[in-house]
Design a protein around this motif. Structure first.
Motif, PDB file in Angstrom:
ATOM      1  N   GLY A 289       0.802  -1.219   0.000  1.00  0.00           N
ATOM      2  CA  GLY A 289       0.000   0.000   0.000  1.00  0.00           C
ATOM      3  C   GLY A 289       0.833   1.266   0.000  1.00  0.00           C
ATOM      4  N   TRP A 290       2.153   1.145  -0.005  1.00  0.00           N
ATOM      5  CA  TRP A 290       3.043   2.301  -0.010  1.00  0.00           C
ATOM      6  C   TRP A 290       3.677   2.433  -1.394  1.00  0.00           C
ATOM      7  N   CYS A 291       3.661   3.640  -1.935  1.00  0.00           N
ATOM      8  CA  CYS A 291       4.200   3.875  -3.266  1.00  0.00           C
ATOM      9  C   CYS A 291       5.044   5.152  -3.252  1.00  0.00           C
ATOM     10  N   LEU A 292       6.310   5.009  -3.538  1.00  0.00           N
ATOM     11  CA  LEU A 292       7.215   6.155  -3.558  1.00  0.00           C
ATOM     12  C   LEU A 292       6.803   7.151  -4.635  1.00  0.00           C
ATOM     13  N   ALA A 293       6.412   6.655  -5.792  1.00  0.00           N
ATOM     14  CA  ALA A 293       6.009   7.551  -6.877  1.00  0.00           C
ATOM     15  C   ALA A 293       4.814   8.403  -6.466  1.00  0.00           C
ATOM     16  N   GLU A 294       3.883   7.829  -5.713  1.00  0.00           N
ATOM     17  CA  GLU A 294       2.717   8.584  -5.247  1.00  0.00           C
ATOM     18  C   GLU A 294       3.137   9.722  -4.325  1.00  0.00           C
ATOM     19  N   GLN A 295       4.092   9.464  -3.447  1.00  0.00           N
ATOM     20  CA  GLN A 295       4.575  10.517  -2.558  1.00  0.00           C
ATOM     21  C   GLN A 295       5.277  11.623  -3.336  1.00  0.00           C
ATOM     22  N   ILE A 296       6.086  11.242  -4.310  1.00  0.00           N
ATOM     23  CA  ILE A 296       6.808  12.233  -5.105  1.00  0.00           C
ATOM     24  C   ILE A 296       5.831  13.072  -5.920  1.00  0.00           C
ATOM     25  N   LEU A 297       4.878  12.419  -6.578  1.00  0.00           N
ATOM     26  CA  LEU A 297       3.900  13.146  -7.389  1.00  0.00           C
ATOM     27  C   LEU A 297       3.039  14.074  -6.541  1.00  0.00           C
ATOM     28  N   SER A 298       2.658  13.626  -5.342  1.00  0.00           N
ATOM     29  CA  SER A 298       1.823  14.484  -4.492  1.00  0.00           C
ATOM     30  C   SER A 298       2.596  15.704  -4.006  1.00  0.00           C
ATOM     31  N   LYS A 299       3.898  15.554  -3.744  1.00  0.00           N
ATOM     32  CA  LYS A 299       4.702  16.712  -3.349  1.00  0.00           C
ATOM     33  C   LYS A 299       4.861  17.698  -4.493  1.00  0.00           C
ATOM     34  N   LEU A 300       4.833  17.180  -5.732  1.00  0.00           N
ATOM     35  CA  LEU A 300       4.916  18.044  -6.905  1.00  0.00           C
ATOM     36  C   LEU A 300       3.556  18.631  -7.281  1.00  0.00           C
ATOM     37  N   GLY A 301       2.501  18.153  -6.605  1.00  0.00           N
ATOM     38  CA  GLY A 301       1.154  18.646  -6.887  1.00  0.00           C
ATOM     39  C   GLY A 301       0.494  17.978  -8.076  1.00  0.00           C
ATOM     40  N   ILE A 302       1.054  16.866  -8.527  1.00  0.00           N
ATOM     41  CA  ILE A 302       0.509  16.144  -9.676  1.00  0.00           C
ATOM     42  C   ILE A 302      -0.422  15.050  -9.167  1.00  0.00           C
ATOM     43  N   GLY A 303      -1.616  14.978  -9.741  1.00  0.00           N
ATOM     44  CA  GLY A 303      -2.568  13.950  -9.357  1.00  0.00           C
ATOM     45  C   GLY A 303      -3.318  14.242  -8.081  1.00  0.00           C
ATOM     46  N   VAL A 304      -3.131  15.445  -7.543  1.00  0.00           N
ATOM     47  CA  VAL A 304      -3.806  15.827  -6.304  1.00  0.00           C
ATOM     48  C   VAL A 304      -4.951  16.760  -6.679  1.00  0.00           C
ATOM     49  N   GLU A 305      -6.154  16.428  -6.205  1.00  0.00           N
ATOM     50  CA  GLU A 305      -7.299  17.280  -6.488  1.00  0.00           C
ATOM     51  C   GLU A 305      -7.162  18.585  -5.715  1.00  0.00           C
ATOM     52  N   SER A 306      -7.616  19.651  -6.317  1.00  0.00           N
ATOM     53  CA  SER A 306      -7.552  20.943  -5.631  1.00  0.00           C
ATOM     54  C   SER A 306      -8.553  20.969  -4.487  1.00  0.00           C
ATOM     55  N   GLN A 307      -8.326  21.840  -3.541  1.00  0.00           N
ATOM     56  CA  GLN A 307      -9.190  21.943  -2.361  1.00  0.00           C
ATOM     57  C   GLN A 307     -10.609  22.323  -2.771  1.00  0.00           C
ATOM     58  N   ALA A 308     -10.763  23.181  -3.771  1.00  0.00           N
ATOM     59  CA  ALA A 308     -12.084  23.631  -4.210  1.00  0.00           C
ATOM     60  C   ALA A 308     -12.890  22.488  -4.815  1.00  0.00           C
ATOM     61  N   SER A 309     -12.238  21.639  -5.614  1.00  0.00           N
ATOM     62  CA  SER A 309     -12.975  20.537  -6.233  1.00  0.00           C
ATOM     63  C   SER A 309     -13.329  19.465  -5.215  1.00  0.00           C
ATOM     64  N   GLN A 310     -12.525  19.316  -4.164  1.00  0.00           N
ATOM     65  CA  GLN A 310     -12.836  18.357  -3.120  1.00  0.00           C
ATOM     66  C   GLN A 310     -14.054  18.785  -2.319  1.00  0.00           C
ATOM     67  N   THR A 311     -14.154  20.063  -2.027  1.00  0.00           N
ATOM     68  CA  THR A 311     -15.287  20.547  -1.230  1.00  0.00           C
ATOM     69  C   THR A 311     -16.573  20.548  -2.047  1.00  0.00           C
ATOM     70  N   SER A 312     -16.477  20.748  -3.355  1.00  0.00           N
ATOM     71  CA  SER A 312     -17.687  20.740  -4.178  1.00  0.00           C
ATOM     72  C   SER A 312     -18.222  19.323  -4.366  1.00  0.00           C
ATOM     73  N   LYS A 313     -17.361  18.306  -4.238  1.00  0.00           N
ATOM     74  CA  LYS A 313     -17.793  16.916  -4.390  1.00  0.00           C
ATOM     75  C   LYS A 313     -18.308  16.317  -3.100  1.00  0.00           C
ATOM     76  N   SER A 314     -17.962  16.932  -1.967  1.00  0.00           N
ATOM     77  CA  SER A 314     -18.393  16.379  -0.698  1.00  0.00           C
ATOM     78  C   SER A 314     -19.885  16.647  -0.489  1.00  0.00           C
ATOM     79  N   PRO A 315     -20.568  15.714   0.169  1.00  0.00           N
ATOM     80  CA  PRO A 315     -22.011  15.897   0.380  1.00  0.00           C
ATOM     81  C   PRO A 315     -22.278  17.071   1.308  1.00  0.00           C
ATOM     82  N   LYS A 316     -23.331  17.822   1.001  1.00  0.00           N
ATOM     83  CA  LYS A 316     -23.695  18.991   1.808  1.00  0.00           C
ATOM     84  C   LYS A 316     -24.615  18.542   2.929  1.00  0.00           C
ATOM     85  N   ARG A 317     -24.443  19.169   4.076  1.00  0.00           N
ATOM     86  CA  ARG A 317     -25.270  18.833   5.233  1.00  0.00           C
ATOM     87  C   ARG A 317     -26.392  19.792   5.375  1.00  0.00           C
TER      88      ARG A 317
END
Length: 86
Positions: A58-86
């Motif tokens: 479950g550990w992937c070095l490439a995933e850590q490197i890409l996330s630090k570079l900001g690649i493949g990480v959803e932006s904060q705005a798109s994450q909040t728009s996809k979350s269910p509203k209460r």
């Protein structure tokens, strides 16, 4: 046995980035191994072994490197728009 109809379009952005990176590395190393030196096939082996170990651990070095570079990480705005509203 249940079959999942999940397509590549429903994958997380990080999964797409990892698959694209691994596919690119394998393709380039096979081409270099054929035309330049067979030692490039060792890089193909490294990529394959890394994919195998990440599926088990479950550990992937490439995933850590890409996330630090900001690649493949959803932006904060798109994450909040996809979350269910209460």
């Amino acid at each position: 046995m249940e079959q999942s109809n999940q397509s590549c379009t429903t994958m997380r952005p990080m999964e797409k980035a990892i698959r694209m990176l691994a596919g690119t590395f394998v393709t380039i190393s096979v081409i270099l191994g054929y035309f330049v030196s067979p030692y490039w096939f060792l890089f193909t082996l490294f990529v394959g072994l890394n994919l195998f170990q990440s599926s088990l651990s479950g550990w992937c070095l490439a995933e850590q490197i890409l996330s630090k570079l900001g690649i493949g990480v959803e932006s904060q705005a798109s994450q909040t728009s996809k979350s269910p509203k209460r």
